[in-house]
Design a protein around this motif. Sequence first.
Motif, PDB file in Angstrom:
ATOM      1  N   LYS A 198     -19.274 -47.522 -19.108  1.00  0.00           N
ATOM      2  CA  LYS A 198     -19.292 -48.096 -17.760  1.00  0.00           C
ATOM      3  C   LYS A 198     -17.892 -48.488 -17.311  1.00  0.00           C
ATOM      4  CE  LYS A 198     -21.458 -51.951 -15.236  1.00  0.00           C
ATOM      5  NZ  LYS A 198     -22.072 -51.214 -14.123  1.00  0.00           N
ATOM      6  N   THR A 199     -17.072 -49.007 -18.266  1.00  0.00           N
ATOM      7  CA  THR A 199     -15.730 -49.442 -17.897  1.00  0.00           C
ATOM      8  C   THR A 199     -14.629 -48.975 -18.846  1.00  0.00           C
ATOM      9  OG1 THR A 199     -16.189 -51.530 -19.027  1.00  0.00           O
ATOM     10  CG2 THR A 199     -16.414 -51.527 -16.631  1.00  0.00           C
ATOM     11  N   PHE A 200     -14.978 -48.601 -20.092  1.00  0.00           N
ATOM     12  CA  PHE A 200     -13.944 -48.239 -21.067  1.00  0.00           C
ATOM     13  C   PHE A 200     -14.510 -47.160 -21.988  1.00  0.00           C
ATOM     14  CE2 PHE A 200     -10.593 -50.233 -24.191  1.00  0.00           C
ATOM     15  CZ  PHE A 200      -9.975 -48.996 -24.278  1.00  0.00           C
ATOM     16  N   PRO A 206      -5.637 -45.006 -11.927  1.00  0.00           N
ATOM     17  CA  PRO A 206      -6.950 -45.606 -11.682  1.00  0.00           C
ATOM     18  C   PRO A 206      -7.791 -45.591 -12.951  1.00  0.00           C
ATOM     19  CG  PRO A 206      -6.941 -43.347 -10.904  1.00  0.00           C
ATOM     20  CD  PRO A 206      -5.524 -43.655 -11.333  1.00  0.00           C
ATOM     21  N   LEU A 207      -8.745 -46.482 -13.016  1.00  0.00           N
ATOM     22  CA  LEU A 207      -9.694 -46.468 -14.126  1.00  0.00           C
ATOM     23  C   LEU A 207     -10.626 -45.265 -13.975  1.00  0.00           C
ATOM     24  CD1 LEU A 207     -11.209 -47.668 -16.568  1.00  0.00           C
ATOM     25  CD2 LEU A 207     -12.544 -49.029 -14.920  1.00  0.00           C
ATOM     26  N   ILE A 208     -10.789 -44.518 -15.053  1.00  0.00           N
ATOM     27  CA  ILE A 208     -11.736 -43.406 -15.075  1.00  0.00           C
ATOM     28  C   ILE A 208     -12.918 -43.851 -15.928  1.00  0.00           C
ATOM     29  CG2 ILE A 208     -12.032 -40.943 -15.486  1.00  0.00           C
ATOM     30  CD1 ILE A 208      -9.733 -41.669 -13.550  1.00  0.00           C
ATOM     31  N   SER A 209     -14.009 -44.213 -15.291  1.00  0.00           N
ATOM     32  CA  SER A 209     -15.192 -44.693 -16.003  1.00  0.00           C
ATOM     33  C   SER A 209     -16.416 -44.400 -15.147  1.00  0.00           C
ATOM     34  CB  SER A 209     -15.090 -46.195 -16.275  1.00  0.00           C
ATOM     35  OG  SER A 209     -15.277 -46.933 -15.072  1.00  0.00           O
ATOM     36  N   GLU A 210     -17.590 -44.655 -15.704  1.00  0.00           N
ATOM     37  CA  GLU A 210     -18.816 -44.377 -14.955  1.00  0.00           C
ATOM     38  C   GLU A 210     -18.846 -45.131 -13.636  1.00  0.00           C
ATOM     39  OE1 GLU A 210     -22.117 -45.229 -17.478  1.00  0.00           O
ATOM     40  OE2 GLU A 210     -21.964 -43.327 -18.576  1.00  0.00           O
ATOM     41  N   ASP A 211     -18.479 -46.410 -13.654  1.00  0.00           N
ATOM     42  CA  ASP A 211     -18.542 -47.212 -12.428  1.00  0.00           C
ATOM     43  C   ASP A 211     -17.561 -46.722 -11.375  1.00  0.00           C
ATOM     44  OD1 ASP A 211     -20.565 -48.833 -13.301  1.00  0.00           O
ATOM     45  OD2 ASP A 211     -19.456 -50.707 -13.088  1.00  0.00           O
ATOM     46  N   THR A 212     -16.323 -46.442 -11.770  1.00  0.00           N
ATOM     47  CA  THR A 212     -15.333 -46.047 -10.763  1.00  0.00           C
ATOM     48  C   THR A 212     -15.589 -44.635 -10.255  1.00  0.00           C
ATOM     49  OG1 THR A 212     -13.791 -45.363 -12.501  1.00  0.00           O
ATOM     50  CG2 THR A 212     -13.570 -47.607 -11.644  1.00  0.00           C
ATOM     51  N   LEU A 213     -16.111 -43.753 -11.103  1.00  0.00           N
ATOM     52  CA  LEU A 213     -16.436 -42.412 -10.625  1.00  0.00           C
ATOM     53  C   LEU A 213     -17.616 -42.460  -9.660  1.00  0.00           C
ATOM     54  CD1 LEU A 213     -15.932 -40.324 -13.885  1.00  0.00           C
ATOM     55  CD2 LEU A 213     -14.404 -40.480 -11.899  1.00  0.00           C
TER      56      LEU A 213
END
Length: 427
Positions: free
Chosen positions: A405-407, A41-48
Amino acid sequence: MTRQPSRPRPLTARVPGSKSITTRALLLAAAAPGTSRLWAPLISEDTLAFREAVTGLGARVAPSPGDQYWDVTGTGRGPVGTARVWCADAGTAARFLPPYSATGVGTFTFDGSAQLRARPLGPLMRAMAGLGAGLDAPVPGRLPLTVRAGGLEGGELTVDSSMSSQFLSGLLMAAPLMRQPVRADLSDSVSRPYLDMTLSLMRRFGADVKETAGGVIEVRPGGYRATALVVEPDASTASYVFAAAAVTGHRVTVPGLCGRSVQGDLRFTEALRALGAEVEITDSAVSVTGTGTVRGGFDLDMGDISDTFMTLAAVAPLADAPVTIRGVRHARFKESDRIAAVAQNLRACGIRVDETQDSVVVHPGTPRPARIACHRDHRIAMAFSVLGLAARVPLTLDDPYCVTKTFPGFHGEMARLFPDYTVPERP
């Protein structure tokens, strides 16, 4: 414009998981009975923020060491009880989770940052009210929003998705939890590839989804089932390393993306072909090679892949003729007014830009040093970072780490791939 690198370098980029897939899979796993495993999964501000939100609505998320995968244990139904859900800056949380909460029973309040409060939710709220949801919003069409849930009946779904396909995606993902079949006409929706991604993932999690030849979708009740899913690298994020390759004359490969991808933004490679780059798409990877020539003189409708239009616009000054990008009016309603932000920043670099309500024409030019106004928008920061690298001109981002936010690792990865890249200082 022709640029000959001293020696082309084959590079393998480490692009994190797709935000769009991660957030959708989190919701679908939360709605399914049992445990789903989401790999990479993406680990970023938005996904967290999204992960925290679905946890607040009753799901359990157990990350593995190093976040190689998340085990998401869902409830098999809509949320029950009372919850206050903080969406932070995540537009997906604010658009996907209220319809899901309305299929449950209880009172759920959604709020977010000042940036997220400024983003429109009116079309979603009107559609939810039409399905029988009880809603309270002190500022009509904006967060904070309280959902007084007692289940949703279903039926004909009418939603204005001209600003964002996320409104319709959120309602469609809630549809299997409604009492009656849901029908929706997708023929006039913007960003259709994102809706196709939503439907593909719904089917993957066991939803009963049918589509007629006329573009009408029917989703029948029955809920979801737990599944395992590998999250692909983010095609929107890959656009920055691909564009950098195209305009610097290198070859960059992103493993894990392929022709079977559910991400419409992989079509950004067509824009790079128009610029003169070579593109190779296999069953296991996508590679872009710069040829030393950056061509312009083309007109491209990027309405379906608008998250990547800033990437093309940012490198368009390096082309040998003007580049026209159109069909992106809905990009004015994202984290920033992206059309205005792109035009403002290119002009600050001394580049001529013609702007309309839904398009930009970027003219060739030699960028000059400038301060880039990011508007707290990760995609503006990443796109203009590519221009600074390719033009070899100092562009100072006023908010370089909004990319988290995403990367979160964007600047470090760019420096690893391209030694001439300058990593911004942390505030």
